[in-house]
Design a protein around this motif. Structure first.
Motif, PDB file in Angstrom:
ATOM      1  N   MET A   1       0.746  -1.220  -0.142  1.00 28.06           N
ATOM      2  CA  MET A   1       0.066   0.075  -0.069  1.00 28.06           C
ATOM      3  C   MET A   1       0.829   1.365  -0.052  1.00 28.06           C
ATOM      4  SD  MET A   1      -2.752   1.382   2.896  1.00 28.06           S
ATOM      5  CE  MET A   1      -1.930   2.603   3.586  1.00 28.06           C
ATOM      6  N   TYR A   2       0.493   1.998  -0.710  1.00 24.63           N
ATOM      7  CA  TYR A   2       1.262   3.368  -0.943  1.00 24.63           C
ATOM      8  C   TYR A   2       0.860   4.444   0.172  1.00 24.63           C
ATOM      9  CZ  TYR A   2       3.047   2.630  -5.630  1.00 24.63           C
ATOM     10  OH  TYR A   2       3.662   2.201  -6.602  1.00 24.63           O
ATOM     11  N   ILE A   3       1.787   5.019   0.592  1.00 20.44           N
ATOM     12  CA  ILE A   3       1.283   5.968   1.595  1.00 20.44           C
ATOM     13  C   ILE A   3       1.459   7.509   0.775  1.00 20.44           C
ATOM     14  CG2 ILE A   3       2.181   7.631   3.501  1.00 20.44           C
ATOM     15  CD1 ILE A   3       3.470   4.967   4.647  1.00 20.44           C
ATOM     16  N   ASN A   4       0.339   8.102   0.594  1.00 20.84           N
ATOM     17  CA  ASN A   4       0.030   9.429  -0.231  1.00 20.84           C
ATOM     18  C   ASN A   4       0.132  10.513   0.641  1.00 20.84           C
ATOM     19  OD1 ASN A   4      -0.637   7.624  -2.546  1.00 20.84           O
ATOM     20  ND2 ASN A   4      -2.860   7.518  -1.603  1.00 20.84           N
ATOM     21  N   ILE A   5       1.076  11.504  -0.119  1.00 22.86           N
ATOM     22  CA  ILE A   5       1.648  12.785   0.437  1.00 22.86           C
ATOM     23  C   ILE A   5       1.145  13.923  -0.384  1.00 22.86           C
ATOM     24  CG2 ILE A   5       3.691  13.718   1.694  1.00 22.86           C
ATOM     25  CD1 ILE A   5       3.119  11.279   2.884  1.00 22.86           C
ATOM     26  N   VAL A   6       1.164  14.949   0.418  1.00 24.11           N
ATOM     27  CA  VAL A   6       0.716  16.299  -0.532  1.00 24.11           C
ATOM     28  C   VAL A   6       2.230  17.235   0.359  1.00 24.11           C
ATOM     29  CG1 VAL A   6      -0.460  18.661  -0.648  1.00 24.11           C
ATOM     30  CG2 VAL A   6      -1.511  16.422  -0.590  1.00 24.11           C
ATOM     31  N   VAL A   7       2.504  17.573  -0.776  1.00 25.39           N
ATOM     32  CA  VAL A   7       3.977  18.744  -0.368  1.00 25.39           C
ATOM     33  C   VAL A   7       3.491  20.208  -0.698  1.00 25.39           C
ATOM     34  CG1 VAL A   7       6.269  19.236  -1.245  1.00 25.39           C
ATOM     35  CG2 VAL A   7       5.668  16.688  -1.281  1.00 25.39           C
ATOM     36  N   VAL A   8       3.663  20.818   0.242  1.00 26.18           N
ATOM     37  CA  VAL A   8       3.057  22.318   0.578  1.00 26.18           C
ATOM     38  C   VAL A   8       4.506  23.232   0.719  1.00 26.18           C
ATOM     39  CG1 VAL A   8       1.617  23.833   1.244  1.00 26.18           C
ATOM     40  CG2 VAL A   8       1.198  21.332   1.175  1.00 26.18           C
ATOM     41  N   ASP A   9       4.711  24.016  -0.212  1.00 24.16           N
ATOM     42  CA  ASP A   9       5.817  24.964  -0.270  1.00 24.16           C
ATOM     43  C   ASP A   9       5.716  25.966  -1.180  1.00 24.16           C
ATOM     44  OD1 ASP A   9       8.802  25.988  -0.360  1.00 24.16           O
ATOM     45  OD2 ASP A   9       8.809  24.942   1.447  1.00 24.16           O
ATOM     46  N   ASP A  10       6.210  27.295  -1.025  1.00 27.88           N
ATOM     47  CA  ASP A  10       5.865  28.230  -2.000  1.00 27.88           C
ATOM     48  C   ASP A  10       7.074  28.096  -3.028  1.00 27.88           C
ATOM     49  OD1 ASP A  10       7.487  29.246   0.102  1.00 27.88           O
ATOM     50  OD2 ASP A  10       7.166  31.165  -0.595  1.00 27.88           O
ATOM     51  N   ASP A  11       8.073  27.447  -2.921  1.00 23.07           N
ATOM     52  CA  ASP A  11       9.341  27.387  -3.599  1.00 23.07           C
ATOM     53  C   ASP A  11       9.265  26.231  -4.569  1.00 23.07           C
ATOM     54  OD1 ASP A  11      11.628  26.942  -4.844  1.00 23.07           O
ATOM     55  OD2 ASP A  11      12.862  27.264  -2.940  1.00 23.07           O
ATOM     56  N   PRO A  12       9.078  26.321  -5.781  1.00 19.99           N
ATOM     57  CA  PRO A  12       8.764  25.167  -6.692  1.00 19.99           C
ATOM     58  C   PRO A  12      10.154  24.101  -6.739  1.00 19.99           C
ATOM     59  CG  PRO A  12       8.396  27.129  -7.648  1.00 19.99           C
ATOM     60  CD  PRO A  12       9.027  27.513  -6.617  1.00 19.99           C
ATOM     61  N   GLU A  13      10.929  24.899  -6.414  1.00 20.27           N
ATOM     62  CA  GLU A  13      12.348  23.882  -6.416  1.00 20.27           C
ATOM     63  C   GLU A  13      12.473  23.031  -5.291  1.00 20.27           C
ATOM     64  OE1 GLU A  13      16.116  22.403  -7.931  1.00 20.27           O
ATOM     65  OE2 GLU A  13      14.131  23.204  -8.711  1.00 20.27           O
ATOM     66  N   PHE A  14      12.071  23.575  -4.015  1.00 20.26           N
ATOM     67  CA  PHE A  14      11.911  22.806  -2.858  1.00 20.26           C
ATOM     68  C   PHE A  14      10.820  21.514  -2.983  1.00 20.26           C
ATOM     69  CE2 PHE A  14      10.118  21.480   1.217  1.00 20.26           C
ATOM     70  CZ  PHE A  14      11.330  21.132   1.872  1.00 20.26           C
TER      71      PHE A  14
ATOM     72  N   THR B   1       9.457  16.138  -3.334  1.00 18.14           N
ATOM     73  CA  THR B   1       9.025  15.118  -4.186  1.00 18.14           C
ATOM     74  C   THR B   1       9.992  13.852  -4.627  1.00 18.14           C
ATOM     75  OG1 THR B   1       7.168  16.571  -4.905  1.00 18.14           O
ATOM     76  CG2 THR B   1       7.578  14.492  -6.420  1.00 18.14           C
ATOM     77  N   MET B   2      11.095  14.459  -5.009  1.00 17.81           N
ATOM     78  CA  MET B   2      12.166  13.329  -5.483  1.00 17.81           C
ATOM     79  C   MET B   2      12.503  12.432  -3.999  1.00 17.81           C
ATOM     80  SD  MET B   2      14.630  14.992  -8.285  1.00 17.81           S
ATOM     81  CE  MET B   2      15.962  15.006  -7.030  1.00 17.81           C
ATOM     82  N   LEU B   3      12.799  13.156  -3.079  1.00 22.02           N
ATOM     83  CA  LEU B   3      13.124  12.644  -1.734  1.00 22.02           C
ATOM     84  C   LEU B   3      12.142  11.512  -1.104  1.00 22.02           C
ATOM     85  CD1 LEU B   3      14.934  15.404   0.302  1.00 22.02           C
ATOM     86  CD2 LEU B   3      16.088  13.477  -0.666  1.00 22.02           C
ATOM     87  N   LEU B   4      10.621  12.009  -1.168  1.00 24.89           N
ATOM     88  CA  LEU B   4       9.549  11.172  -0.906  1.00 24.89           C
ATOM     89  C   LEU B   4       9.507  10.089  -1.647  1.00 24.89           C
ATOM     90  CD1 LEU B   4       7.223  14.163   0.036  1.00 24.89           C
ATOM     91  CD2 LEU B   4       8.099  12.587   1.898  1.00 24.89           C
ATOM     92  N   THR B   5       9.639  10.110  -2.991  1.00 26.54           N
ATOM     93  CA  THR B   5       9.334   9.206  -4.085  1.00 26.54           C
ATOM     94  C   THR B   5      10.498   7.935  -3.648  1.00 26.54           C
ATOM     95  OG1 THR B   5       8.266  10.564  -5.548  1.00 26.54           O
ATOM     96  CG2 THR B   5       9.074   8.852  -6.388  1.00 26.54           C
ATOM     97  N   ALA B   6      11.777   8.562  -3.792  1.00 25.75           N
ATOM     98  CA  ALA B   6      12.887   7.730  -3.488  1.00 25.75           C
ATOM     99  C   ALA B   6      12.778   6.765  -2.234  1.00 25.75           C
ATOM    100  CB  ALA B   6      14.160   8.459  -3.424  1.00 25.75           C
ATOM    101  N   ARG B   7      12.092   7.256  -1.318  1.00 24.29           N
ATOM    102  CA  ARG B   7      11.797   6.431  -0.274  1.00 24.29           C
ATOM    103  C   ARG B   7      10.413   5.632  -0.157  1.00 24.29           C
ATOM    104  NH1 ARG B   7      15.335  10.467   0.655  1.00 24.29           N
ATOM    105  NH2 ARG B   7      16.834  10.159   2.266  1.00 24.29           N
ATOM    106  N   GLY B   8       9.836   5.583  -1.264  1.00 26.41           N
ATOM    107  CA  GLY B   8       8.706   4.723  -1.247  1.00 26.41           C
ATOM    108  C   GLY B   8       7.433   5.328  -1.039  1.00 26.41           C
ATOM    109  N   LEU B   9       7.281   6.656  -1.021  1.00 27.41           N
ATOM    110  CA  LEU B   9       6.163   7.507  -0.637  1.00 27.41           C
ATOM    111  C   LEU B   9       5.693   7.837  -2.078  1.00 27.41           C
ATOM    112  CD1 LEU B   9       7.483   9.337   2.354  1.00 27.41           C
ATOM    113  CD2 LEU B   9       5.717   7.398   2.352  1.00 27.41           C
ATOM    114  N   ARG B  10       4.217   8.117  -2.146  1.00 26.75           N
ATOM    115  CA  ARG B  10       3.588   8.907  -3.322  1.00 26.75           C
ATOM    116  C   ARG B  10       3.306  10.118  -3.144  1.00 26.75           C
ATOM    117  NH1 ARG B  10      -0.838   5.285  -6.308  1.00 26.75           N
ATOM    118  NH2 ARG B  10      -1.632   5.542  -4.211  1.00 26.75           N
ATOM    119  N   VAL B  11       3.704  10.897  -3.792  1.00 24.79           N
ATOM    120  CA  VAL B  11       3.162  12.310  -3.906  1.00 24.79           C
ATOM    121  C   VAL B  11       2.025  12.508  -4.753  1.00 24.79           C
ATOM    122  CG1 VAL B  11       3.821  14.976  -4.195  1.00 24.79           C
ATOM    123  CG2 VAL B  11       5.651  13.297  -3.230  1.00 24.79           C
ATOM    124  N   VAL B  12       0.900  12.932  -4.428  1.00 28.61           N
ATOM    125  CA  VAL B  12      -0.426  12.843  -5.246  1.00 28.61           C
ATOM    126  C   VAL B  12      -0.556  14.384  -5.450  1.00 28.61           C
ATOM    127  CG1 VAL B  12      -1.449  10.896  -4.093  1.00 28.61           C
ATOM    128  CG2 VAL B  12      -1.726  13.070  -3.067  1.00 28.61           C
TER     129      VAL B  12
END
Length: 121
Positions: free
Chosen positions: A1-14, A19-30
């Motif tokens: 089962m995936y753990i779905n995450i929302v990433v909130v930051d005003d800096d698009p680069e962050f 998103t890359m870090l979360l995805t690399a650790r098996g989480l899914r940024v929705v």
């Protein structure tokens, strides 16, 4: 089962790096959001398990957003991020519904999967 995450930051680069870090650790940024209003809409639309939330947003601060998210039915786990970690107390974070704080410069070393692991089924 995936753990779905929302990433909130005003800096698009962050958001991209997080998103890359979360995805690399098996989480899914929705979804990604650049401000508090977008975040609230994304939480309602996607019902994520977790929220990686910046403290400083252009419209609302992260603590205000967290308080509103905490009022939702079955709210996600909230992990607050910021470059500034000196002006709030653990009690203030808990009051806002924030479970953990991770400084942005420590995000790479953080066990992101464990931070969001205790999620709803």
């Amino acid at each position: 089962m995936y753990i779905n995450i929302v990433v909130v930051d005003d800096d698009p680069e962050f958001r991209r790096i997080a998103t890359m870090l979360l995805t690399a650790r098996g989480l899914r940024v929705v979804a990604e959001s650049g401000d508090g209003a977008e975040c609230l809409a994304a939480v309602r639309a996607h019902r994520p398990h977790g929220l990686l939330l910046d403290l400083h947003l252009p419209d609302l601060d992260g603590l205000s957003v967290a308080r509103q998210v905490a009022e939702e039915d079955d709210p996600p786990r909230i992990v607050l991020t910021s470059t500034d970690e000196s002006f709030w107390s653990q009690k203030e974070l808990e009051y806002a519904g924030i479970e953990r704080f991770v400084a942005k410069d420590k995000l790479f070393d953080a066990d992101l999967r464990a931070l969001f692991a205790a999620t709803r089924p």
